[in-house]
Design an enzyme around this catalytic site. Sequence first.
Site, PDB file in Angstrom:
ATOM      1  CB  SER A 105     -71.096 -33.920  28.133  1.00  0.00           C
ATOM      2  OG  SER A 105     -72.439 -33.838  28.493  1.00  0.00           O
ATOM      3  CG  HIS A 143     -74.741 -30.765  25.385  1.00  0.00           C
ATOM      4  ND1 HIS A 143     -75.460 -31.238  26.435  1.00  0.00           N
ATOM      5  CD2 HIS A 143     -73.971 -31.787  24.966  1.00  0.00           C
ATOM      6  CE1 HIS A 143     -75.131 -32.495  26.660  1.00  0.00           C
ATOM      7  NE2 HIS A 143     -74.226 -32.856  25.786  1.00  0.00           N
ATOM      8  CG  HIS A 152     -79.443 -34.411  29.048  1.00  0.00           C
ATOM      9  ND1 HIS A 152     -78.924 -33.218  28.571  1.00  0.00           N
ATOM     10  CD2 HIS A 152     -78.481 -35.343  28.902  1.00  0.00           C
ATOM     11  CE1 HIS A 152     -77.686 -33.445  28.155  1.00  0.00           C
ATOM     12  NE2 HIS A 152     -77.400 -34.711  28.340  1.00  0.00           N
ATOM     13  CE1 TYR A 168     -79.676 -32.195  32.740  1.00  0.00           C
ATOM     14  CE2 TYR A 168     -79.146 -34.509  32.468  1.00  0.00           C
ATOM     15  CZ  TYR A 168     -78.829 -33.173  32.293  1.00  0.00           C
ATOM     16  OH  TYR A 168     -77.680 -32.830  31.640  1.00  0.00           O
ATOM     17  CD  GLU A 169     -81.468 -30.262  28.953  1.00  0.00           C
ATOM     18  OE1 GLU A 169     -81.797 -29.264  28.290  1.00  0.00           O
ATOM     19  OE2 GLU A 169     -80.745 -31.172  28.508  1.00  0.00           O
ATOM     20  CB  ALA A 195     -70.035 -37.936  29.434  1.00  0.00           C
ATOM     21  CG  MET A 219     -77.467 -38.303  34.248  1.00  0.00           C
ATOM     22  SD  MET A 219     -77.181 -36.672  34.945  1.00  0.00           S
ATOM     23  CE  MET A 219     -76.087 -37.073  36.306  1.00  0.00           C
ATOM     24  CB  SER A 220     -77.904 -38.735  27.710  1.00  0.00           C
ATOM     25  OG  SER A 220     -76.695 -39.426  27.453  1.00  0.00           O
ATOM     26  CG  ASN A 263     -67.643 -40.049  36.471  1.00  0.00           C
ATOM     27  OD1 ASN A 263     -68.086 -39.561  35.442  1.00  0.00           O
ATOM     28  ND2 ASN A 263     -68.393 -40.735  37.321  1.00  0.00           N
ATOM     29  CG  HIS A 280     -71.689 -30.849  33.851  1.00  0.00           C
ATOM     30  ND1 HIS A 280     -72.114 -31.977  33.160  1.00  0.00           N
ATOM     31  CD2 HIS A 280     -71.618 -29.850  32.923  1.00  0.00           C
ATOM     32  CE1 HIS A 280     -72.286 -31.665  31.887  1.00  0.00           C
ATOM     33  NE2 HIS A 280     -71.995 -30.387  31.724  1.00  0.00           N
TER      34      HIS A 280
HETATM   35  N1  HPA Z   1     -73.413 -40.746  36.486  1.00  0.00           N
HETATM   36  C1  HPA Z   1     -74.356 -40.273  35.645  1.00  0.00           C
HETATM   37  N2  HPA Z   1     -74.075 -39.595  34.555  1.00  0.00           N
HETATM   38  C2  HPA Z   1     -72.781 -39.372  34.267  1.00  0.00           C
HETATM   39  C3  HPA Z   1     -71.754 -39.845  35.092  1.00  0.00           C
HETATM   40  C4  HPA Z   1     -72.093 -40.571  36.264  1.00  0.00           C
HETATM   41  O1  HPA Z   1     -71.241 -41.018  37.053  1.00  0.00           O
HETATM   42  N3  HPA Z   1     -70.591 -39.449  34.505  1.00  0.00           N
HETATM   43  C5  HPA Z   1     -70.915 -38.793  33.377  1.00  0.00           C
HETATM   44  N4  HPA Z   1     -72.247 -38.741  33.220  1.00  0.00           N
END
Ligand code: HPA
Length: 268
Positions: free
Chosen positions: A28, A59, A81, A83-84, A111, A206-207, A230, A242
Amino acid sequence: MSQVDDCINIINQNIDDFKPEVGLILGSGLGQFCDNVEIKASIDFNQLPGFPEAGVGGHAGRLLFGNVGKTNIVIMQGRAHYYEHGKADVMAVAIQTLKAIGCNSLVLTNAAGSLVKEASPGSVMLITDHINMTGVSPLFGAKSNKRFVDMSNAYDLSKSESMRKAAKSKEIKLYEGVYAWFSGPQFETPAEIKAVKILGAHAVGMSTVPEVILARHQDLPLCALSVITNYAAGMSETALSHEQTIAFASKAADTVEHLLISYLEGQS
Ligand code: HPA
C-alpha cells in the site's frame, strides 16, 4: 492448460526475450517506486487469469517489467489480501507465475503498524520472521508432501544481509523484527496488540505472510520489508485508518525507494 501456463504465454507475448530475475511486490502506498524503473512492458492483472483483482486503495493491479541498474525485475504493483474474499491462496497463481517466468528471488513489501516505540511511523523494518495469527494457510488443499514446507529461515539469510548492506550504504536506519499477520480488514484491538507483543512480534499487518508461505512452497528465496505507517492499536492517540496507512507509506516511500534501488542494483 493451467492458469499459470496461460499467464506464462500471455507474458511471453508481451516481453519477448526479457528474463526477470527478481520479483518485487509493492504494498500500500509504495506504487511510486515504479517511476524509478525503466519500464519495458506492463500487463494489467485483469489480463492474467488467476491474478488478483487488486481493489484496495493504493494498489494499482499491474505487472511491470523493467530494469534497476543491470537487474531485470518484474513488479507486482498491487496485491490481493486474504480479507478481500477470505481466500488465503489468492496470490498463488501470481507467485507461481513469477517463479515460472524466471524469478530467482522475491522482495515483498507491506505497510505495518509498529509495536516498538523507537520504530516510529515512517521507519522501515526488515522482517526476520513472522507469526501467523490467522490459523489459515494458502496451502490448504495443496497435494503432495511438498506442502509440508519448512518455515525455518523463511526470510532468506543472505538476501536479508544484502538488504542490511543496502541500507548501510544509503545511511538508512533499518529496524528488524517479527511480523504478526492478522486477517483484517478491521485493525487489531489493543488487547490483541499486547498479546502479540508478549509473543514476540514487532510489527503487525494484514498481508505478506501468505505470499511468504507460497514462495517457500515454490522454493523461492525472499526478503521482506515493512514500512511502518502507524503505532499499533492502543499505543497512540491517533485513530487508525487506511487513509493514514496510505499517507504514511507515501511519506516513507522515498526511503524505501533508495533502499530498494540499492538492493536491486546489487542483485544482478
Ligand atoms: N495493523 C494491521 N495492518 C496495518 C497496520 C496496523 O496497525 N498498519 C498498516 N497496516
